[in-house]
Design a protein around this motif. Sequence first.
Motif, PDB file in Angstrom:
ATOM      1  N   LYS A 138     103.260 -18.140  57.976  1.00  0.00           N
ATOM      2  CA  LYS A 138     103.821 -18.817  56.806  1.00  0.00           C
ATOM      3  C   LYS A 138     103.122 -18.435  55.512  1.00  0.00           C
ATOM      4  O   LYS A 138     103.498 -18.913  54.447  1.00  0.00           O
ATOM      5  CB  LYS A 138     103.728 -20.339  56.990  1.00  0.00           C
ATOM      6  CG  LYS A 138     104.560 -20.871  58.152  1.00  0.00           C
ATOM      7  CD  LYS A 138     104.426 -22.380  58.260  1.00  0.00           C
ATOM      8  CE  LYS A 138     105.262 -22.920  59.414  1.00  0.00           C
ATOM      9  NZ  LYS A 138     105.107 -24.396  59.560  1.00  0.00           N
ATOM     10  N   ARG A 139     102.076 -17.589  55.614  1.00  0.00           N
ATOM     11  CA  ARG A 139     101.267 -17.198  54.467  1.00  0.00           C
ATOM     12  C   ARG A 139     100.746 -18.437  53.742  1.00  0.00           C
ATOM     13  O   ARG A 139     100.797 -18.569  52.530  1.00  0.00           O
ATOM     14  CB  ARG A 139     102.071 -16.341  53.488  1.00  0.00           C
ATOM     15  CG  ARG A 139     102.334 -14.917  53.927  1.00  0.00           C
ATOM     16  CD  ARG A 139     101.079 -14.069  53.948  1.00  0.00           C
ATOM     17  NE  ARG A 139     100.303 -14.201  52.752  1.00  0.00           N
ATOM     18  CZ  ARG A 139     100.584 -13.611  51.597  1.00  0.00           C
ATOM     19  NH1 ARG A 139     101.645 -12.840  51.493  1.00  0.00           N
ATOM     20  NH2 ARG A 139      99.811 -13.782  50.543  1.00  0.00           N
ATOM     21  N   LEU A 140     100.221 -19.389  54.515  1.00  0.00           N
ATOM     22  CA  LEU A 140      99.781 -20.674  53.980  1.00  0.00           C
ATOM     23  C   LEU A 140      98.301 -20.880  54.274  1.00  0.00           C
ATOM     24  O   LEU A 140      97.829 -20.665  55.383  1.00  0.00           O
ATOM     25  CB  LEU A 140     100.597 -21.805  54.615  1.00  0.00           C
ATOM     26  CG  LEU A 140     100.207 -23.235  54.227  1.00  0.00           C
ATOM     27  CD1 LEU A 140     100.512 -23.494  52.754  1.00  0.00           C
ATOM     28  CD2 LEU A 140     100.951 -24.241  55.102  1.00  0.00           C
ATOM     29  N   VAL A 141      97.562 -21.312  53.243  1.00  0.00           N
ATOM     30  CA  VAL A 141      96.152 -21.664  53.395  1.00  0.00           C
ATOM     31  C   VAL A 141      95.938 -23.076  52.873  1.00  0.00           C
ATOM     32  O   VAL A 141      96.455 -23.442  51.808  1.00  0.00           O
ATOM     33  CB  VAL A 141      95.237 -20.688  52.613  1.00  0.00           C
ATOM     34  CG1 VAL A 141      93.783 -21.160  52.651  1.00  0.00           C
ATOM     35  CG2 VAL A 141      95.340 -19.291  53.191  1.00  0.00           C
ATOM     36  N   GLU A 142      95.178 -23.879  53.633  1.00  0.00           N
ATOM     37  CA  GLU A 142      94.839 -25.235  53.210  1.00  0.00           C
ATOM     38  C   GLU A 142      93.347 -25.468  53.363  1.00  0.00           C
ATOM     39  O   GLU A 142      92.718 -24.930  54.281  1.00  0.00           O
ATOM     40  CB  GLU A 142      95.602 -26.266  54.043  1.00  0.00           C
ATOM     41  CG  GLU A 142      97.106 -26.237  53.839  1.00  0.00           C
ATOM     42  CD  GLU A 142      97.836 -27.219  54.735  1.00  0.00           C
ATOM     43  OE1 GLU A 142      98.920 -27.679  54.345  1.00  0.00           O
ATOM     44  OE2 GLU A 142      97.310 -27.530  55.834  1.00  0.00           O
ATOM     45  N   ARG A 143      92.788 -26.237  52.457  1.00  0.00           N
ATOM     46  CA  ARG A 143      91.397 -26.677  52.577  1.00  0.00           C
ATOM     47  C   ARG A 143      91.405 -28.195  52.600  1.00  0.00           C
ATOM     48  O   ARG A 143      91.770 -28.838  51.609  1.00  0.00           O
ATOM     49  CB  ARG A 143      90.560 -26.178  51.389  1.00  0.00           C
ATOM     50  CG  ARG A 143      89.146 -26.820  51.310  1.00  0.00           C
ATOM     51  CD  ARG A 143      88.110 -25.899  51.853  1.00  0.00           C
ATOM     52  NE  ARG A 143      86.825 -26.561  52.062  1.00  0.00           N
ATOM     53  CZ  ARG A 143      85.725 -26.342  51.352  1.00  0.00           C
ATOM     54  NH1 ARG A 143      85.750 -25.479  50.341  1.00  0.00           N
ATOM     55  NH2 ARG A 143      84.601 -26.940  51.666  1.00  0.00           N
ATOM     56  N   ASP A 144      91.046 -28.769  53.729  1.00  0.00           N
ATOM     57  CA  ASP A 144      91.048 -30.220  53.897  1.00  0.00           C
ATOM     58  C   ASP A 144      92.385 -30.836  53.486  1.00  0.00           C
ATOM     59  O   ASP A 144      92.446 -31.861  52.809  1.00  0.00           O
ATOM     60  CB  ASP A 144      89.910 -30.839  53.078  1.00  0.00           C
ATOM     61  CG  ASP A 144      88.535 -30.363  53.554  1.00  0.00           C
ATOM     62  OD1 ASP A 144      88.383 -30.143  54.766  1.00  0.00           O
ATOM     63  OD2 ASP A 144      87.637 -30.212  52.712  1.00  0.00           O
ATOM     64  N   GLY A 145      93.469 -30.147  53.895  1.00  0.00           N
ATOM     65  CA  GLY A 145      94.820 -30.654  53.622  1.00  0.00           C
ATOM     66  C   GLY A 145      95.386 -30.268  52.273  1.00  0.00           C
ATOM     67  O   GLY A 145      96.560 -30.525  51.999  1.00  0.00           O
ATOM     68  N   ARG A 146      94.563 -29.642  51.415  1.00  0.00           N
ATOM     69  CA  ARG A 146      95.022 -29.216  50.087  1.00  0.00           C
ATOM     70  C   ARG A 146      95.429 -27.750  50.136  1.00  0.00           C
ATOM     71  O   ARG A 146      94.671 -26.904  50.590  1.00  0.00           O
ATOM     72  CB  ARG A 146      93.890 -29.406  49.063  1.00  0.00           C
ATOM     73  CG  ARG A 146      94.164 -28.791  47.691  1.00  0.00           C
ATOM     74  CD  ARG A 146      92.979 -28.970  46.762  1.00  0.00           C
ATOM     75  NE  ARG A 146      91.776 -28.303  47.254  1.00  0.00           N
ATOM     76  CZ  ARG A 146      91.482 -27.029  46.987  1.00  0.00           C
ATOM     77  NH1 ARG A 146      92.314 -26.288  46.268  1.00  0.00           N
ATOM     78  NH2 ARG A 146      90.351 -26.499  47.457  1.00  0.00           N
ATOM     79  N   GLU A 147      96.642 -27.448  49.662  1.00  0.00           N
ATOM     80  CA  GLU A 147      97.100 -26.069  49.674  1.00  0.00           C
ATOM     81  C   GLU A 147      96.297 -25.227  48.686  1.00  0.00           C
ATOM     82  O   GLU A 147      96.020 -25.654  47.558  1.00  0.00           O
ATOM     83  CB  GLU A 147      98.586 -25.975  49.336  1.00  0.00           C
ATOM     84  CG  GLU A 147      99.125 -24.547  49.413  1.00  0.00           C
ATOM     85  CD  GLU A 147     100.629 -24.459  49.205  1.00  0.00           C
ATOM     86  OE1 GLU A 147     101.140 -23.318  49.155  1.00  0.00           O
ATOM     87  OE2 GLU A 147     101.289 -25.520  49.091  1.00  0.00           O
TER      88      GLU A 147
END
Length: 217
Positions: A138-147
């Motif tokens: 999905k080409r998606l990165v999150e840090r602690d739920g934050r995109e």
Amino acid sequence: MRVLVVEDERVLADAIATGLRREAMAVDVAYDGGGALERTSYIDYDVIVLDRDLPVVHGDEVCRRLVEQRSASRILMLTASGDVDDKVEGLGLGADDYLAKPFVFVELVARVRALGRRSAPALPPVLERGGIRLDPGKRLVERDGREVVLTKKEFAVLEELLRAEGAVVSQEDLLDKAWDENIDPFTNVVRVTMMTLRKKLGEPQVIETVPGVGYKL
């Protein structure tokens, strides 16, 4: 992920390479079988997208030689024929997957990513560590739920750090996996990319610099 596209139809080869680069892959191109064998002699590719009907050295022969050399590269064969017999023959040569032309590009991407996961010890499709969650599909990165919105190169570097599962990744390995063969080995692009990546991921910092060795997450 480092990918080699081997295709003698230059427009198609360049289009595939461009599309895969947009998916944050490092991609080189060879327009004949001889060029493919030359590149694989000094570059370790995760996946090779290999056309069968190639000039100079036929794609079947390229596949045979790579298998004989016990190459760790996964081979995705492309061909104009989708007959079952042709697929069986291609897989019998040692190819890991087979895709007939014309193909849907999103399927090609999915197959390349699946093979890339098999070029090393198996890892889950979604990578997680230290509060970072990266979904290559999905080409998606999150840090602690934050995109976290990243460039293609930042995404590729972070993916390699996550794939290392806490091990140190050298600058040379990052250049090899996230950039193509035209990159200057003396460039400071890794350091600059790492600076912007850390800034975007925010505090506390999760990427550690190991002086004289590389980086780890």
